[in-house]
Design a protein around this motif. Structure first.
Motif: not given
Length: 291
Positions: A2-9, A11-14, A18-21
């Motif tokens: 689903s679109k929600l699961k892809r978005s969560i995945l 965000w986890i990969l990115l 994000v933390v480094m930036a």
């Protein structure tokens, strides 16, 4: 999936990126809130956040005038570079003339020169330019003038224009080449002049490219330090990079809370501009990818 699961995945990969930036900005903000007694303590969050550090920094470090100087230089450079580079890039993209290929190569090669290599020549050029203008006005107009481009924000704007103009022309002409000629030819058939066609038809389609070029030009003028340090020697014309560095260089005691507060506030205009223009930025980058 689903679109929600892809978005969560995604965000986890990115999340590591994000933390480094964001990590440097978090460190700046937290350090800016620390009182002087806790500046070298190993704790992350201050026991009593001192918001007044931002007020004291503004009043004691001359941050306000430096902020206005940087805004004047950055906005002036960006506006003039865009105004000059649009017709130049349009001509380079749409017209054929002698040595067109050599001119394109010259624009590209000029980007390989570091500003610090030319700083001595630019310093002498600004001095001679001021003296030459004073000579012309006194000889032919009978006026007593005092044109001076050293220790002048206007002189710094001219220097930044020289360094950004080739980049802007190169960027815009590559974007302009992706716009179909049929649109311009249709406007010509309807009786529009070339200038009106450029303003009414061509430029609205090129807004994403113009915004991307303006963003890069603004960032260069906002963050540039070596040229500003060489051309500006008076406190009242310092830009933000010089003012922030002066809080560290040549001091026995460094108020790191003020330094971090100044650095954090100095990044706000860039962040606001990116959030405001991000849709144009993405469209502009996509146009470049298509070509």
């Amino acid at each position: 999936m689903s679109k929600l699961k892809r978005s969560i995945l995604y965000w986890i990969l990115l999340s590591p990126v994000v933390v480094m930036a964001l990590f440097p900005f978090v460190v700046m903000f937290v350090t800016a809130l620390k009182p002087s007694s806790e500046m070298l303590s190993p704790t992350w969050w201050p026991s009593e956040p001192t918001w007044r550090n931002f007020v004291d920094m503004w009043n004691e470090t001359g941050f306000g005038p430096a902020l206005l100087n940087s805004l004047f230089v950055s906005l002036g450079t960006t506006l003039l570079v865009i105004v000059i580079s649009i017709p130049a890039a349009y001509a380079l993209s749409r017209y054929r003339f002698a040595a067109r290929g050599a001119f394109r190569q010259f624009l590209l090669i000029s980007q390989m020169l570091s500003p610090i290599v030319l700083v001595i020549g630019l310093f002498r050029l600004l001095i001679e330019a001021g003296g030459f203008l004073n000579y012309l006005t006194s000889t032919y107009l009978g006026w007593t003038t005092n044109f001076q481009f050293i220790d002048s924000l206007t002189g710094l704007v001219f220097v930044y224009i020289g360094f950004n103009l080739a980049f802007a022309v190169w960027m815009l002409q590559s974007y302009f080449s992706t716009i179909p000629r049929d649109l311009e030819e249709a406007a010509w058939i309807e009786g529009a002049s070339p200038f009106k066609t450029l303003v009414k038809v061509f430029l609205p389609l090129a807004v994403p490219a113009i915004v991307v070029t303006a963003i890069f030009t603004f960032i260069f003028a906002w963050n540039e330090y070596p040229l500003a340090l060489s051309m500006l020697r008076k406190q009242d014309v310092y830009t933000l990079p010089i003012q922030v560095v002066n809080q560290v260089a040549g001091r026995y005691t460094v108020e790191w809370n003020y330094v971090m507060a100044a650095a954090f506030v100095a990044t706000i205009p860039i962040a606001v501009m990116f959030m405001w223009l991000q849709r144009y930025l993405m469209r502009g980058l996509a146009l470049g990818a298509v070509k």
